[in-house]
Design an enzyme around this catalytic site. Structure first.
Site, PDB file in Angstrom:
ATOM      1  CE  LYS A   1      70.855  42.588 -35.330  1.00  0.00           C
ATOM      2  NZ  LYS A   1      69.947  41.818 -36.180  1.00  0.00           N
TER       3      LYS A   1
HETATM    4  N1  PMP Z   1      70.545  39.806 -42.100  1.00  0.00           N
HETATM    5  C1  PMP Z   1      69.602  40.165 -41.211  1.00  0.00           C
HETATM    6  C2  PMP Z   1      68.367  40.848 -41.685  1.00  0.00           C
HETATM    7  C3  PMP Z   1      69.795  39.899 -39.841  1.00  0.00           C
HETATM    8  O1  PMP Z   1      68.864  40.246 -38.944  1.00  0.00           O
HETATM    9  C4  PMP Z   1      70.966  39.234 -39.413  1.00  0.00           C
HETATM   10  C5  PMP Z   1      71.171  38.941 -37.964  1.00  0.00           C
HETATM   11  N2  PMP Z   1      71.766  40.042 -37.321  1.00  0.00           N
HETATM   12  C6  PMP Z   1      71.912  38.872 -40.387  1.00  0.00           C
HETATM   13  C7  PMP Z   1      71.666  39.167 -41.717  1.00  0.00           C
HETATM   14  C8  PMP Z   1      73.178  38.162 -39.996  1.00  0.00           C
HETATM   15  O2  PMP Z   1      73.998  39.009 -39.250  1.00  0.00           O
HETATM   16  P1  PMP Z   1      74.994  38.463 -38.141  1.00  0.00           P
HETATM   17  O3  PMP Z   1      75.727  37.335 -38.756  1.00  0.00           O
HETATM   18  O4  PMP Z   1      75.887  39.626 -37.879  1.00  0.00           O
HETATM   19  O5  PMP Z   1      74.191  38.051 -36.975  1.00  0.00           O
END
Ligand code: PMP
Length: 300
Positions: free
Chosen positions: A159
């Site tokens: 991330k």
């Molecule tokens: N894809 C992207 C590009 C994101 O920014 C997020 C948010 N973090 C997610 C998927 C979903 O991840 P999560 O459920 O861990 O928040």
């Protein structure tokens, strides 16, 4: 409506080991992260004073940093404790929590071997990613002009700030045509995700979701798959091509910020979906889970 700028708010931010007044959590313009996107971050939500999947998020922050070649100088346990403290200091029960780790000003250029690693955690109010009305009706998506990259071209499981460049461009493109978000394909032309959430499709009561081999396998995505399976739904992870979209009756996206949000439309009527039974059931079950109600029910 203009939001209060994020650098001009009351409260405190945890910044490299201590809480500082919100407006004093500043950086010099010559920080490596600003120029070269050497930053990783998290987004978590607190419900009724409890941060949902706290350790999983801080563990992912560590993993994202490792993928970018650096160590977060605080353990996951320390980050968990500080995240809780930051929430407490905010006085909020329901909030969004943003940890971030980045390379600092010690070196300026592509190489960053000498850069120190900085870490901050800020907490703010973020009620619903999409307006409640838009959410219940389902949101509209536009096709993204950018694709998720091949894992050989970018560190896709981190991330990392740099990966959001194409997300902002895609989201702006969608907003320009009156849509709430953009639907991104991957480098092969398979369905991938939206700019900040994972996607699911429903056909004959079966849930299908793209295999996360070139985008984040979201923490919400995994929670929703677990919930769905526990509730007797079949969940299939596979490559899904855009020309299959007409076969599905429901579509929703999942993410920490987006939670479970139904999709009503792609590309102004090219594909339409109902906010159906499966989506509504999972919205409620996710809401119960994050608010601790499912645990209470399971314990009965
Ligand atoms: N894809 C992207 C590009 C994101 O920014 C997020 C948010 N973090 C997610 C998927 C979903 O991840 P999560 O459920 O861990 O928040």
């Amino acid at each position: 409506m203009h939001e209060v700028p994020y650098d001009d708010r009351d409260g405190v931010i945890w910044f490299n080991g201590k809480f500082v007044p919100w407006r004093d959590a500043k950086l010099h313009v010559l920080n490596h992260a600003l120029h070269y996107a050497s930053a990783v971050f998290e987004g978590m939500r607190a419900y009724n004073g409890e941060i949902f999947k706290l350790t999983e998020h801080n563990q992912r922050l560590h993993n994202s940093a490792k993928i970018l070649g650096f160590e977060v100088p605080y353990s996951v346990t320390e980050l968990d404790a500080v995240s809780r403290e930051a929430l407490e200091q905010s006085g909020l029960q329901n909030a969004y929590i943003r940890p971030i780790a980045w390379r600092g000003p010690e070196q300026m250029g592509v190489s960053a071997q000498k850069c120190e690693i900085n870490v901050a955690i800020a907490v703010w109010e973020w009620p619903s990613y999409f307006t409640p009305e838009a959410r219940m009706k389902g949101i509209k998506l536009a096709w993204a002009p950018w694709r998720r990259p091949d894992p050989a071209c970018a560190p896709v499981q981190a991330k990392a700030a740099g990966l959001y460049m194409i997300c902002t461009l895609s989201k702006h493109h969608a907003e320009a045509s009156g849509c709430s978000d953009a639907l991104m394909l991957d480098w092969r032309g398979q369905l991938a995700e939206t700019t900040g959430a994972n996607m699911f499709l429903v056909k004959d009561g079966v849930i299908h979701t793209p295999t996360p081999d070139c985008f984040l396998n979201g923490i919400t995505r995994r929670s929703v798959i677990d919930l769905a399976r526990k509730n007797g739904y079949e969940v299939v992870e596979r490559a899904i091509m855009p020309n299959e979209l007409g076969d599905f009756s429901e579509m929703f996206v999942t993410g920490t910020a987006a939670e479970v949000t139904p999709i009503s439309d792609i590309n102004d009527g090219e594909y339409s979906f109902e906010v159906g039974e499966v989506t509504r059931a999972l919205m409620t079950q996710y809401d119960d889970l994050v608010n601790g109600r499912a645990r209470a029910a399971a314990a009965e």
